[in-house]
Design an enzyme around this catalytic site. Structure first.
Site, short mmCIF file in Angstrom:
data_model
loop_
_atom_site.label_atom_id
_atom_site.label_comp_id
_atom_site.label_asym_id
_atom_site.label_seq_id
_atom_site.Cartn_x
_atom_site.Cartn_y
_atom_site.Cartn_z
N LYS A 190 0.92 -1.30 0.11
CA LYS A 190 -0.07 -0.11 0.03
C LYS A 190 0.91 1.25 0.11
O LYS A 190 2.09 1.04 0.47
CB LYS A 190 -1.01 0.05 1.15
CG LYS A 190 -2.08 0.83 1.23
CD LYS A 190 -3.29 0.02 0.65
CE LYS A 190 -4.73 0.72 0.39
NZ LYS A 190 -5.63 0.27 -0.01
N GLY A 229 -22.82 4.38 4.63
CA GLY A 229 -21.73 4.76 3.63
C GLY A 229 -22.43 4.36 2.26
O GLY A 229 -22.24 3.05 2.04
N VAL A 230 -23.04 5.14 1.79
CA VAL A 230 -23.30 4.89 0.53
C VAL A 230 -22.65 5.61 -0.80
O VAL A 230 -23.29 6.26 -1.60
CB VAL A 230 -25.12 5.19 0.33
CG1 VAL A 230 -25.80 4.06 0.78
CG2 VAL A 230 -25.27 6.56 0.75
N GLY A 231 -21.43 5.43 -0.82
CA GLY A 231 -20.55 5.79 -1.89
C GLY A 231 -20.22 4.80 -2.94
O GLY A 231 -21.41 4.11 -3.13
N HIS A 232 -19.32 4.53 -3.45
CA HIS A 232 -19.05 3.75 -4.59
C HIS A 232 -19.79 2.30 -4.22
O HIS A 232 -20.49 1.75 -5.15
CB HIS A 232 -17.85 3.65 -5.18
CG HIS A 232 -17.23 4.94 -5.71
ND1 HIS A 232 -16.62 5.99 -5.05
CD2 HIS A 232 -17.32 5.22 -7.04
CE1 HIS A 232 -16.46 7.17 -5.99
NE2 HIS A 232 -16.85 6.51 -7.15
N VAL A 233 -19.31 1.62 -3.30
CA VAL A 233 -19.50 0.26 -2.91
C VAL A 233 -20.94 0.22 -2.34
O VAL A 233 -21.70 -0.72 -2.69
CB VAL A 233 -18.52 -0.33 -2.08
CG1 VAL A 233 -18.65 -1.97 -1.75
CG2 VAL A 233 -17.03 -0.39 -2.68
P1 NAD Z 1 -16.39 6.05 -1.08
O1 NAD Z 1 -15.48 7.29 -0.75
O2 NAD Z 1 -17.03 6.16 -2.52
O3 NAD Z 1 -17.68 6.07 -0.20
C1 NAD Z 1 -17.89 6.16 1.30
C2 NAD Z 1 -19.00 6.77 1.92
O4 NAD Z 1 -19.18 6.82 3.02
C3 NAD Z 1 -19.02 8.48 1.45
O5 NAD Z 1 -20.37 8.44 0.66
C4 NAD Z 1 -19.01 9.06 2.55
O6 NAD Z 1 -19.70 10.37 2.48
C5 NAD Z 1 -19.46 8.27 3.61
N1 NAD Z 1 -19.04 8.15 5.04
C6 NAD Z 1 -17.70 8.61 5.24
N2 NAD Z 1 -17.94 8.78 6.78
C7 NAD Z 1 -18.80 8.36 7.19
C8 NAD Z 1 -19.75 8.08 8.36
N3 NAD Z 1 -19.20 8.45 9.59
N4 NAD Z 1 -20.79 7.65 8.42
C9 NAD Z 1 -21.59 7.42 7.40
N5 NAD Z 1 -21.06 7.64 6.03
C10 NAD Z 1 -19.87 8.04 5.79
O7 NAD Z 1 -15.73 4.67 -0.76
P2 NAD Z 1 -15.94 3.39 -1.52
O8 NAD Z 1 -15.02 3.09 -2.57
O9 NAD Z 1 -17.37 3.22 -1.49
O10 NAD Z 1 -15.48 2.48 -0.24
C11 NAD Z 1 -16.09 2.23 1.06
C12 NAD Z 1 -15.31 1.39 1.85
O11 NAD Z 1 -14.97 0.22 1.47
C13 NAD Z 1 -14.02 2.10 2.28
O12 NAD Z 1 -13.70 2.00 3.56
C14 NAD Z 1 -12.98 1.26 1.30
O13 NAD Z 1 -11.69 1.25 1.87
C15 NAD Z 1 -13.60 -0.04 1.43
N6 NAD Z 1 -13.08 -0.78 0.08
C16 NAD Z 1 -13.48 -0.44 -1.12
C17 NAD Z 1 -13.42 -1.11 -2.07
C18 NAD Z 1 -13.57 -0.61 -3.70
O14 NAD Z 1 -13.43 -1.37 -4.45
N7 NAD Z 1 -14.07 0.68 -3.69
C19 NAD Z 1 -12.46 -2.25 -2.10
C20 NAD Z 1 -12.14 -2.77 -0.69
C21 NAD Z 1 -12.70 -2.09 0.33
#
Ligand code: NAD
Length: 369
Positions: free
Chosen positions: A94, A194-198
């Site tokens: 990383k 957390g309703v981001g990408h994943v």
């Molecule tokens: P992202 O940044 O697209 O989404 C994260 C969301 O969480 C955002 O909408 C943010 O506003 C919200 N958030 C942050 N703090 C918060 C809180 N305290 N309460 C509620 N919501 C909150 O990230 P992502 O790509 O969707 O990834 C989500 C998680 O999964 C991360 O921890 C990431 O490390 C992990 N992850 C992601 C991937 C991937 O393929 N993207 C792979 C493995 C692990």
């Protein structure tokens, strides 16, 4: 006198780095700096027994260098075990760039970083992580080919998030099978934090399955948009989420949300989500969940779909094969619960044991002709 003190303090700090590496068996750390571009970065290579260390680069405004070091050590270790338990021939690594991702980015900074990555000769393969955009990775790619997860238009495998979400969905279904006797999630009350990408894609799978989905996010406009799109219940007050009546908690925002405070309050019977390092203390908090009868699906096992998707670029496997491997998370999760029962341990510790055993057995194989 003052001078002696400064030397002693520096010595202590110096010892700390190697000791920290020894604590979790990290192979190598590369500290990178370039005054002209303002680059300050750390690349951590945890273990390369199974293959090159692959893991994203995070850009974050860490308050101290020690905080950045701690993050990169923790995250790189997680990548080793994620790759191992998923059966991939990859090691764990990383990188972190210390700085504000809104104000301190430049072409020169990312190209300089790319040169450092290139200097490792393929021992470390980078990708996007928090704070990094596809454009930033395009600059890194100008200086090194050891980049993965690039957009499809640049010959990469594209956004890994949908595959991550699918793997989490598979892991959650396997956990439901173990906990409720059926892998159907229909009617289950599930909170996605957390309703981001994943998180958003996970909500899509869950609503299609007929689950009663609740969503929470600190980004209120995103929260409203996702809740409306999938007719999910909107939980605006993020302070109350751990007190809600729910069957399943799906952490998809940050790590360390399973701790002394929250475990006491949680009323769910199952936890399965995408966030990395969900247990603040993997031993203590895993045990606390077990004692409470809450089944925990290990994060690094069920969130491996994105890494599996990126693996397409390293091993040249097809998209179809990557999906098959991601579907395999279902069986691996069930096997992990079985191992945990047999060894009278927590699912997290059982998963770590499986991941470490594979690395040890392949290391022995490599010493034989
Ligand atoms: P992202 O940044 O697209 O989404 C994260 C969301 O969480 C955002 O909408 C943010 O506003 C919200 N958030 C942050 N703090 C918060 C809180 N305290 N309460 C509620 N919501 C909150 O990230 P992502 O790509 O969707 O990834 C989500 C998680 O999964 C991360 O921890 C990431 O490390 C992990 N992850 C992601 C991937 C991937 O393929 N993207 C792979 C493995 C692990």
């Amino acid at each position: 006198m003052e001078e002696v003190q400064i030397i002693e303090e520096t010595a202590v700090k110096k010892n700390t780095v190697i000791t920290e590496m020894q604590n979790n068996d990290h192979e190598q750390i590369v500290f990178c700096q370039d005054k002209a571009s303002g680059l300050k970065a750390i690349i951590a290579i945890h273990n390369t027994t199974l293959g090159p260390a692959l893991g994203g680069t995070r850009m974050w405004n860490y308050s101290t260098e020690a905080e950045a070091l701690n993050d990169v050590l923790r995250l790189s270790r997680g990548m080793t075990f994620k790759a191992s338990i998923s059966g991939l021939n990859l090691g764990g690594g990383k990188a972190v760039i210390i700085g504000d991702s809104y104000t301190q980015k430049s072409e020169a900074l990312f190209r300089r970083f790319g040169k450092f990555v290139n200097g490792l000769g393929g021992k470390y393969i980078t990708a996007e992580d928090v704070g990094i955009s596809p454009k930033d990775m395009e600059y890194v790619n100008m200086e090194t080919h050891h980049v993965s997860g690039l957009p499809e238009s640049l010959g990469g495998s594209g956004d890994p998030s949908p595959v991550t979400a699918y793997g989490v969905f598979m892991g959650m279904k396997a956990a439901a099978k173990k906990q409720y006797g059926s892998d159907s999630l229909e009617g289950k009350k599930i909170l996605v934090q957390g309703v981001g990408h994943v998180g958003e894609t996970l909500v899509k799978h869950l609503t299609k399955e007929g689950a009663k989905v609740m969503v929470s996010d600190i980004n209120l406009s995103r929260l409203e948009q996702v809740a409306k799109k999938y007719s999910a219940q909107n939980v605006e007050n993020s302070d109350v989420i751990f007190d809600l009546d729910m069957d399943i908690y799906a952490p998809c925002a940050l790590g360390a949300t399973l701790n002394d405070d929250t475990i006491d309050r949680l009323k769910c019977s199952l936890i399965a989500g995408a966030a990395n390092n969900q247990l603040l203390d993997e031993s203590k908090h895993g045990e606390m969940l077990k004692q409470k009868g809450i089944l925990y699906a290990p994060d690094f096992l069920i969130n491996a779909g994105g890494l599996i998707n990126v693996y397409r670029e390293v091993e040249g496997i097809s998209e179809k094969r990557a999906i098959e491997l991601t579907e395999g998370i279902y069986d691996t999760t069930l096997r992990t619960f079985q191992t945990a029962d047999e060894q009278n341990t927590t699912p997290h510790m059982a998963a770590l044991h499986v991941a470490k055993s594979r690395i040890e057995s392949i290391a022995q194989l490599k010493t034989r002709s």
